[in-house]
Design a protein around this motif. Structure first.
Motif, PDB file in Angstrom:
ATOM      1  N   LEU A  25       4.205  -8.860  11.494  1.00 58.44           N
ATOM      2  CA  LEU A  25       3.248  -9.935  11.545  1.00 58.44           C
ATOM      3  C   LEU A  25       3.832 -11.282  11.325  1.00 58.44           C
ATOM      4  O   LEU A  25       3.348 -12.210  11.889  1.00 58.44           O
ATOM      5  N   ASP A  26       4.912 -11.353  10.173  1.00 53.81           N
ATOM      6  CA  ASP A  26       5.189 -12.748  10.215  1.00 53.81           C
ATOM      7  C   ASP A  26       6.129 -13.139  11.128  1.00 53.81           C
ATOM      8  O   ASP A  26       6.222 -14.481  11.563  1.00 53.81           O
ATOM      9  N   PHE A  82      -1.332  -0.150   6.448  1.00 49.76           N
ATOM     10  CA  PHE A  82      -0.048   0.143   6.183  1.00 49.76           C
ATOM     11  C   PHE A  82       0.311  -0.473   4.866  1.00 49.76           C
ATOM     12  O   PHE A  82       1.407   0.021   4.274  1.00 49.76           O
ATOM     13  N   VAL A  83      -0.301  -1.486   4.515  1.00 50.73           N
ATOM     14  CA  VAL A  83       0.121  -2.348   3.430  1.00 50.73           C
ATOM     15  C   VAL A  83      -0.964  -2.146   2.058  1.00 50.73           C
ATOM     16  O   VAL A  83      -0.433  -1.526   0.898  1.00 50.73           O
ATOM     17  N   ILE A 100       0.828   1.846  -2.693  1.00 50.03           N
ATOM     18  CA  ILE A 100       1.820   1.084  -1.850  1.00 50.03           C
ATOM     19  C   ILE A 100       2.087  -0.344  -2.356  1.00 50.03           C
ATOM     20  O   ILE A 100       3.133  -0.681  -2.454  1.00 50.03           O
ATOM     21  N   ILE A 101       1.021  -1.287  -2.578  1.00 51.27           N
ATOM     22  CA  ILE A 101       1.284  -2.464  -2.956  1.00 51.27           C
ATOM     23  C   ILE A 101       1.833  -2.472  -4.198  1.00 51.27           C
ATOM     24  O   ILE A 101       2.720  -3.294  -4.505  1.00 51.27           O
ATOM     25  N   ARG A 110       3.060 -11.009  -2.853  1.00 58.52           N
ATOM     26  CA  ARG A 110       2.547 -12.283  -2.513  1.00 58.52           C
ATOM     27  C   ARG A 110       2.388 -12.645  -0.922  1.00 58.52           C
ATOM     28  O   ARG A 110       1.256 -13.292  -0.447  1.00 58.52           O
ATOM     29  N   MET A 111       3.293 -12.136  -0.462  1.00 54.82           N
ATOM     30  CA  MET A 111       3.394 -12.387   1.228  1.00 54.82           C
ATOM     31  C   MET A 111       2.159 -11.499   1.815  1.00 54.82           C
ATOM     32  O   MET A 111       1.382 -11.935   2.616  1.00 54.82           O
ATOM     33  N   ALA A 112       2.011 -10.301   1.373  1.00 52.84           N
ATOM     34  CA  ALA A 112       0.792  -9.460   1.732  1.00 52.84           C
ATOM     35  C   ALA A 112      -0.654 -10.076   1.576  1.00 52.84           C
ATOM     36  O   ALA A 112      -1.401 -10.264   2.326  1.00 52.84           O
ATOM     37  N   THR A 113      -0.598 -10.670   0.349  1.00 52.76           N
ATOM     38  CA  THR A 113      -1.781 -11.144  -0.208  1.00 52.76           C
ATOM     39  C   THR A 113      -2.156 -12.361   0.737  1.00 52.76           C
ATOM     40  O   THR A 113      -3.360 -12.644   1.103  1.00 52.76           O
TER      41      THR A 113
END
Length: 223
Positions: A25-26, A82-83, A100-101, A110-113
């Motif tokens: 995604l990034d 997945f996250v 998972i988180i 932090r990236m996922a949030t």
């Protein structure tokens, strides 16, 4: 695709899948932003109107494309599946409570949030019709931003400088050349001179004039 591959139920692989999803995604974001950032710089700073107009058109197209990515339910659900592991839960109440988180590093958390908040800021969690309405409103906002930017860059301001500064101008730009840049009567009986906020003229005087007084006057009048 990699974002849609099936979960094999092996717990040891879940963290790696989460990291891979975040990186994919990034990567999408980085590629698109690399192009739109160049268009934004060009439309804001290029000296030639044709380039600014072309860059502004490209910026609008890319902004609409980014809006479609932010409204892509498949990308959003891949992130949640997945996250966050909460694909089937209410998106407004479920945030980062999965095992998972908890196993990801603080940086990945932090990236996922941040990614999830960006999706939901653009209305991805809304019903389809509401999501499309939000996307259309965002396109209108981008168009108004471009119009505002163009009004600032395209408007030409004219101002006069006295005889002393006019002499300094002629050290850099002869009067017959200046007449082509300003495109109005720049001659005056008192020795003063009419200048404009044209980017080419202003940048030339700022870069090449040895007079600090002239450079100051040009800078203040052109900004």
């Amino acid at each position: 695709s990699a974002l849609n591959e099936e979960d094999d139920g092996v717990n040891t692989n879940q963290v790696e899948k989460a990291k891979r999803t975040l990186h994919l995604l990034d990567d999408i974001s980085n590629v698109v932003c690399t192009v739109i950032d160049a268009a934004e710089l060009c439309r804001s700073t290029h000296a030639t109107p044709q380039w600014r107009n072309g860059a502004s058109d490209a910026f609008g197209i890319l902004s609409e494309y980014i809006g479609s990515l932010n409204a892509d339910d498949r990308l959003y659900r891949s992130l949640r599946r997945f996250v966050f592991n909460d694909e089937d839960k209410d998106s407004t109440t479920a945030h980062g409570s999965s095992e998972i988180i908890a196993q990801l590093s603080p940086e990945y958390q932090r990236m996922a949030t941040a990614m999830r908040k960006e999706f939901e800021r653009d209305g991805i969690h809304l019903q389809y019709t509401q999501r499309e309405e939000a996307r259309e409103l965002n396109n209108v906002i981008v168009g108004l931003e471009s119009l505002f930017s163009n009004n600032i860059t395209e408007k030409t301001k004219y101002y006069n400088v006295g005889e002393e500064l006019a002499v300094e101008v002629e050290k850099v730009i002869p009067r017959h050349v200046l007449g082509q840049l300003v495109r109005r009567d720049d001659l005056s009986s008192d020795g003063s001179m009419t200048l404009s906020s044209d980017n080419l003229l202003s940048n030339t005087l700022l870069a090449h004039s040895p007079s600090p007084q002239l450079r100051k006057e040009v800078y203040l009048e052109s900004n």
